[in-house]
Design a protein around this motif. Structure first.
Motif, PDB file in Angstrom:
ATOM      1  N   PRO A 271     -12.083  -6.059  -5.286  1.00 23.18           N
ATOM      2  CA  PRO A 271     -11.983  -7.466  -5.120  1.00 23.18           C
ATOM      3  C   PRO A 271     -11.151  -8.204  -5.500  1.00 23.18           C
ATOM      4  CG  PRO A 271     -14.057  -6.585  -6.174  1.00 23.18           C
ATOM      5  CD  PRO A 271     -13.268  -5.546  -5.613  1.00 23.18           C
ATOM      6  N   LYS A 272     -10.779  -7.905  -6.856  1.00 25.57           N
ATOM      7  CA  LYS A 272      -9.786  -8.670  -7.738  1.00 25.57           C
ATOM      8  C   LYS A 272      -8.239  -7.912  -7.261  1.00 25.57           C
ATOM      9  CE  LYS A 272     -12.257 -11.542  -9.545  1.00 25.57           C
ATOM     10  NZ  LYS A 272     -12.088 -13.262  -9.388  1.00 25.57           N
ATOM     11  N   LEU A 273      -7.973  -6.743  -6.902  1.00 22.53           N
ATOM     12  CA  LEU A 273      -6.938  -6.193  -7.033  1.00 22.53           C
ATOM     13  C   LEU A 273      -6.252  -5.879  -5.467  1.00 22.53           C
ATOM     14  CD1 LEU A 273      -7.132  -3.501  -9.530  1.00 22.53           C
ATOM     15  CD2 LEU A 273      -6.187  -5.883 -10.060  1.00 22.53           C
ATOM     16  N   GLY A 274      -6.992  -6.120  -4.512  1.00 19.40           N
ATOM     17  CA  GLY A 274      -6.632  -6.200  -3.149  1.00 19.40           C
ATOM     18  C   GLY A 274      -7.024  -4.841  -2.440  1.00 19.40           C
ATOM     19  N   LEU A 275      -6.150  -4.530  -1.431  1.00 17.49           N
ATOM     20  CA  LEU A 275      -6.564  -3.274  -0.515  1.00 17.49           C
ATOM     21  C   LEU A 275      -5.055  -2.584  -0.532  1.00 17.49           C
ATOM     22  CD1 LEU A 275      -7.673  -5.457   2.280  1.00 17.49           C
ATOM     23  CD2 LEU A 275      -8.915  -3.914   1.323  1.00 17.49           C
ATOM     24  N   LYS A 276      -5.253  -1.079  -0.467  1.00 16.39           N
ATOM     25  CA  LYS A 276      -4.284  -0.053  -0.268  1.00 16.39           C
ATOM     26  C   LYS A 276      -4.732   0.700   0.431  1.00 16.39           C
ATOM     27  CE  LYS A 276      -1.794  -0.742  -4.605  1.00 16.39           C
ATOM     28  NZ  LYS A 276      -0.418  -0.246  -5.364  1.00 16.39           N
ATOM     29  N   THR A 277      -3.776   1.206   1.335  1.00 19.10           N
ATOM     30  CA  THR A 277      -3.843   2.231   2.512  1.00 19.10           C
ATOM     31  C   THR A 277      -2.897   3.479   2.330  1.00 19.10           C
ATOM     32  OG1 THR A 277      -4.763   0.413   3.805  1.00 19.10           O
ATOM     33  CG2 THR A 277      -4.041   2.291   4.988  1.00 19.10           C
ATOM     34  N   VAL A 278      -3.724   4.574   2.761  1.00 18.50           N
ATOM     35  CA  VAL A 278      -2.390   5.675   3.007  1.00 18.50           C
ATOM     36  C   VAL A 278      -3.119   6.260   4.098  1.00 18.50           C
ATOM     37  CG1 VAL A 278      -2.347   6.074   0.137  1.00 18.50           C
ATOM     38  CG2 VAL A 278      -4.396   7.145   1.514  1.00 18.50           C
ATOM     39  N   GLU A 279      -2.268   7.113   4.758  1.00 18.12           N
ATOM     40  CA  GLU A 279      -2.346   8.127   5.848  1.00 18.12           C
ATOM     41  C   GLU A 279      -2.806   9.265   5.608  1.00 18.12           C
ATOM     42  OE1 GLU A 279      -0.481   7.369  10.067  1.00 18.12           O
ATOM     43  OE2 GLU A 279       0.725   8.998   8.886  1.00 18.12           O
ATOM     44  N   VAL A 280      -4.066  10.066   6.086  1.00 17.62           N
ATOM     45  CA  VAL A 280      -4.150  11.541   5.419  1.00 17.62           C
ATOM     46  C   VAL A 280      -4.427  12.226   6.800  1.00 17.62           C
ATOM     47  CG1 VAL A 280      -5.882  12.742   4.283  1.00 17.62           C
ATOM     48  CG2 VAL A 280      -5.168  10.611   3.245  1.00 17.62           C
ATOM     49  N   VAL A 281      -4.022  13.532   6.906  1.00 16.71           N
ATOM     50  CA  VAL A 281      -4.283  14.346   7.911  1.00 16.71           C
ATOM     51  C   VAL A 281      -5.564  15.130   7.381  1.00 16.71           C
ATOM     52  CG1 VAL A 281      -3.506  16.371   9.448  1.00 16.71           C
ATOM     53  CG2 VAL A 281      -1.900  14.429   8.914  1.00 16.71           C
TER      54      VAL A 281
END
Length: 278
Positions: free
Chosen positions: A255-265
């Protein structure tokens, strides 16, 4: 711009890939080729200092000071230290990991998020974190209930209950929009709110609940639409099972640092890893 705002602005750059209410409907059923997805959410650098709130600036300072910053009784500190970024051995706690683009997998059981106002804290019930959790993003079955557990028998004015005022916000980065604002004035009083489509319409939106009487009382929830989510352990590690084979976007939310997204198979009947650095 403060430290948290800078961090959130940077981390939120990747949030536009985050799937919200516009995602395809999820179908639950048997998973025959399921795998395990595990990993760790890490924080690079020293743990930031906590935010300090002096009880004397808020209602019921004597009662609220009975609970210390670490949640234990009898502190007598005169203030509440709220540590929103908690780091243990390089691992970041109070984070949620979620598969955002999965359309079919294990069964989804509808649920209502339960929050208790207790000891002048908002505590999410039933999860690995008391301050960060999830909310089922469904207008018919999703929602939350906030229940007041606080009363002070030593004070006739508050013997029936300590007034708390849960104020719900839809958050995108550091921008907020009110979604509900209702009091729970007595012990045992509760409010229940159903999810509305507008709540999480914007990409990257999540919910914050803050008490208008005691601003140091906060809880946060990420909207989810499938069962592939997990609140990380204190050291940032996590694991989820029965993930069908496929290519997925895995998002870590704080909630304080945001969102990070990775793609995984994810392979069939195997293991996959997703790691995140904040």
């Amino acid at each position: 711009m403060n430290w948290f705002s800078k961090s959130f602005a940077i981390a939120s750059v990747v949030s536009f890939s985050f799937v919200t209410a516009a995602s395809a409907a999820y179908t639950g059923g048997a998973v025959t080729d399921g795998s395990t997805l595990s990993g760790k959410v890490s924080f690079k650098g020293a743990q930031p200092a906590p935010e300090k709130f002096e009880f004397s600036k808020f209602p019921q300072p004597k009662f609220c000071s009975q609970v210390s910053s670490d949640g234990k009784a009898g502190s007598g500190e005169g203030h509440r230290l709220r540590q929103d970024v908690k780091v243990k051995g390089g691992g970041l706690s109070d984070a949620v990991v979620y598969i955002t683009n999965i359309e079919k997998g294990k069964a989804m059981t509808p649920f209502t998020t339960q929050i208790h106002a207790e000891g002048c804290q908002f505590l999410i019930q039933g999860g690995a974190s008391k301050s960060v959790g999830v909310i089922f993003n469904d207008k018919t079955a999703g929602g939350l209930t906030v229940t007041n557990q606080d009363a002070d028998p030593s004070d006739p004015k508050t013997a029936a209950g300590i007034l708390h005022n849960p104020h719900g916000y839809s958050m995108v980065g550091v921008m907020s929009t009110t979604i509900f604002n209702k009091p729970v004035p007595t012990k045992g009083a509760s409010i229940t709110e159903k999810v509305k489509p507008i709540w999480f319409k914007k990409p990257g939106a999540f919910m914050k609940v803050e008490c208008d009487q005691h601003n140091y009382m906060n809880a946060w929830a990420l909207p989810v639409e499938n069962p592939y989510y997990v609140v990380v352990n204190d050291d940032g590690t996590f694991s989820m099972d029965q993930v069908p084979a496929g290519k997925y976007n895995i998002t870590a939310f704080h909630p304080k640092l945001g969102l990070k997204t990775v793609e995984v198979v994810v392979p069939a009947k195997g293991k996959a890893t997703a790691n995140f650095d904040f």
